[in-house]
Design a protein around this motif. Structure first.
Motif, PDB file in Angstrom:
ATOM      1  N   ILE A 163     -11.806  -1.126   0.711  1.00 24.42           N
ATOM      2  CA  ILE A 163     -10.865  -2.195   0.387  1.00 24.42           C
ATOM      3  C   ILE A 163      -9.618  -1.584  -0.267  1.00 24.42           C
ATOM      4  CG2 ILE A 163     -10.447  -4.150  -1.151  1.00 24.42           C
ATOM      5  CD1 ILE A 163     -13.201  -5.139  -0.669  1.00 24.42           C
ATOM      6  N   THR A 164      -8.456  -2.022   0.192  1.00 20.85           N
ATOM      7  CA  THR A 164      -7.201  -1.542  -0.394  1.00 20.85           C
ATOM      8  C   THR A 164      -6.501  -2.700  -1.110  1.00 20.85           C
ATOM      9  OG1 THR A 164      -6.178  -1.895   1.772  1.00 20.85           O
ATOM     10  CG2 THR A 164      -6.894   0.337   1.249  1.00 20.85           C
ATOM     11  N   VAL A 165      -5.652  -3.435  -0.401  1.00 16.51           N
ATOM     12  CA  VAL A 165      -4.914  -4.553  -0.993  1.00 16.51           C
ATOM     13  C   VAL A 165      -5.880  -5.699  -1.270  1.00 16.51           C
ATOM     14  CG1 VAL A 165      -3.094  -6.249  -0.605  1.00 16.51           C
ATOM     15  CG2 VAL A 165      -2.789  -3.872   0.143  1.00 16.51           C
ATOM     16  N   GLN A 166      -5.774  -6.279  -2.461  1.00 18.53           N
ATOM     17  CA  GLN A 166      -6.626  -7.403  -2.846  1.00 18.53           C
ATOM     18  C   GLN A 166      -5.768  -8.595  -3.270  1.00 18.53           C
ATOM     19  OE1 GLN A 166     -10.276  -6.641  -5.157  1.00 18.53           O
ATOM     20  NE2 GLN A 166      -9.666  -4.500  -5.279  1.00 18.53           N
ATOM     21  N   ASP A 167      -6.335  -9.794  -3.080  1.00 17.95           N
ATOM     22  CA  ASP A 167      -5.732 -11.029  -3.561  1.00 17.95           C
ATOM     23  C   ASP A 167      -4.330 -11.247  -2.977  1.00 17.95           C
ATOM     24  OD1 ASP A 167      -6.151 -13.344  -5.038  1.00 17.95           O
ATOM     25  OD2 ASP A 167      -5.039 -12.596  -6.761  1.00 17.95           O
ATOM     26  N   ALA A 168      -4.195 -11.021  -1.666  1.00 20.38           N
ATOM     27  CA  ALA A 168      -2.920 -11.259  -0.992  1.00 20.38           C
ATOM     28  C   ALA A 168      -2.858 -12.722  -0.553  1.00 20.38           C
ATOM     29  CB  ALA A 168      -2.768 -10.336   0.209  1.00 20.38           C
ATOM     30  N   TYR A 212       2.994   1.464   5.427  1.00 22.26           N
ATOM     31  CA  TYR A 212       2.458   2.781   5.822  1.00 22.26           C
ATOM     32  C   TYR A 212       1.262   2.622   6.749  1.00 22.26           C
ATOM     33  CZ  TYR A 212       0.153   7.313   5.477  1.00 22.26           C
ATOM     34  OH  TYR A 212      -0.475   8.499   5.779  1.00 22.26           O
ATOM     35  N   LEU A 213       0.356   1.693   6.430  1.00 24.59           N
ATOM     36  CA  LEU A 213      -0.826   1.495   7.261  1.00 24.59           C
ATOM     37  C   LEU A 213      -0.441   1.008   8.656  1.00 24.59           C
ATOM     38  CD1 LEU A 213      -3.174  -0.206   4.635  1.00 24.59           C
ATOM     39  CD2 LEU A 213      -3.223   2.173   5.402  1.00 24.59           C
ATOM     40  N   ILE A 214       0.566   0.129   8.731  1.00 23.06           N
ATOM     41  CA  ILE A 214       1.014  -0.359  10.031  1.00 23.06           C
ATOM     42  C   ILE A 214       1.646   0.763  10.840  1.00 23.06           C
ATOM     43  CG2 ILE A 214       2.624  -1.930  11.179  1.00 23.06           C
ATOM     44  CD1 ILE A 214       2.224  -3.864   8.842  1.00 23.06           C
ATOM     45  N   SER A 220      -9.819   1.331   7.635  1.00 22.79           N
ATOM     46  CA  SER A 220     -10.732   2.374   8.105  1.00 22.79           C
ATOM     47  C   SER A 220      -9.915   3.579   8.544  1.00 22.79           C
ATOM     48  CB  SER A 220     -11.602   1.870   9.269  1.00 22.79           C
ATOM     49  OG  SER A 220     -12.414   0.791   8.846  1.00 22.79           O
ATOM     50  N   PHE A 221     -10.290   4.750   8.039  1.00 20.43           N
ATOM     51  CA  PHE A 221      -9.601   5.992   8.365  1.00 20.43           C
ATOM     52  C   PHE A 221     -10.544   6.910   9.144  1.00 20.43           C
ATOM     53  CE2 PHE A 221      -7.364   4.534   4.571  1.00 20.43           C
ATOM     54  CZ  PHE A 221      -6.033   4.723   4.918  1.00 20.43           C
ATOM     55  N   LEU A 222      -9.972   7.680  10.060  1.00 21.05           N
ATOM     56  CA  LEU A 222     -10.686   8.738  10.765  1.00 21.05           C
ATOM     57  C   LEU A 222     -10.081  10.071  10.326  1.00 21.05           C
ATOM     58  CD1 LEU A 222     -11.005   7.310  14.396  1.00 21.05           C
ATOM     59  CD2 LEU A 222     -12.795   7.466  12.659  1.00 21.05           C
TER      60      LEU A 222
END
Length: 295
Positions: free
Chosen positions: A155-160, A228-230, A71-73
């Motif tokens: 949804i970004t990363v899938q099937d992790a 990057y997200l972290i 989620s981005f603001l």
């Protein structure tokens, strides 16, 4: 494994991994970690924070596959200053002194108070002795509150692949010998059972804390994305995939406008009545044990 040399103790019913067997004694110096031995080829292992809400109430376990919603603001910023809008407006007045003996004048620049907002014009009524009229007047429009960011989830990363929840063992060993079976106790005599009932109940053991981190096997590019997200402290939520489902369905980013268009929501019309007490906020989802990423 035929003809190989065991690099460490191998226990009964323990899976034989490449890290446990070497071909020569020269390869005995370093055998690596058990974690590296179970990462699928072409994948990279990265640790991601989680809590009670984002981990699906701690449902995810090693061997599961998950997708990640972020989620981005978004806010508006000044492209040159790279700061949040609106900018401060400084009122400037320029004065000119009387000519001196050399017929030269001096300009003075005075900077007034800094006011946040933007300069605009408005049609304002003007009252005078000759009556009233409407004319354009310069005004400074200021915000009543801080700018509200715009939320979008997708949804970004899938099937992790989930390889572990919580910390790895200090020694890095994941495969340990199975515990010996506990003998089944025989039935105790009646008087012994009565004595046991009269004894105090055993003190319950302390429940270990829930994990606040998960190790995921992803592609190298996805590892960079998660890093990057972290670093950006972007909220991430895991969603659990069905066992055996390796599909990658396409989804649409969700905003407030998307929800209103999808479900046919409309903005309530204004009315000359309301309810008491006034509704100024609604329920919010609150969950404890949230990991603090700092700020």
């Amino acid at each position: 494994v035929a003809g190989g040399i065991a690099s460490t103790d191998i226990y009964v019913e323990q899976p034989i991994l490449t890290s446990l067997v070497v071909r020569s004694l020269q390869d005995m110096a370093d055998v690596g970690s058990d974690a590296a031995a179970i990462i699928p080829p072409g994948k990279r292992l990265i640790a991601v924070p989680m809590d009670r809400l984002t981990s699906i109430a701690y449902a995810i376990q090693p061997g599961d596959y998950v997708d990640i919603i972020v989620s981005f603001l978004f806010i508006d910023i000044d492209e040159e200053f790279q700061s949040a809008l609106p900018n401060n407006v400084n009122l400037i007045s320029i004065g000119e002194s009387e000519p001196n003996e050399a017929n030269m004048t001096t300009l003075t620049l005075t900077i007034g108070a800094s006011i946040p907002g933007r300069i605009d014009t408005r049609r304002i009524p003007v009252f005078s002795s000759n009556g009233s009229s409407v004319s354009d007047w310069p005004v400074i429009i200021t915000a009543k509150e801080a700018p509200r960011p715009r939320l979008v989830s997708h949804i970004t990363v899938q099937d992790a692949l989930v390889l572990r929840t919580g910390d790895f063992p200090i020694d890095g060993v994941l495969f340990r010998p199975l515990p010996s079976p506990t003998p089944v106790p025989t039935a105790a005599p009646a008087n012994t059972q009565a004595q046991a009932r009269n004894q105090a109940a055993p003190i319950p053991t302390e429940v270990p804390p829930r994990p606040d981190i998960v190790a995921l096997a992803v592609t190298p590019q996805e590892a960079v994305i998660l890093n990057y997200l972290i670093e950006s402290r972007v909220p991430m939520t895991f969603i659990l995939r069905s066992a055996g489902d390796r599909s990658r369905p396409e989804t649409t980013p969700v905003t407030l406008q998307f929800i209103m268009d999808t479900y046919g929501l409309t903005v309530p019309a204004r009315a000359n009545f309301s309810i008491e007490p006034a509704i100024r906020s609604i329920r919010q989802i609150l969950a404890s044990q949230r990991i603090d990423l700092g700020g």
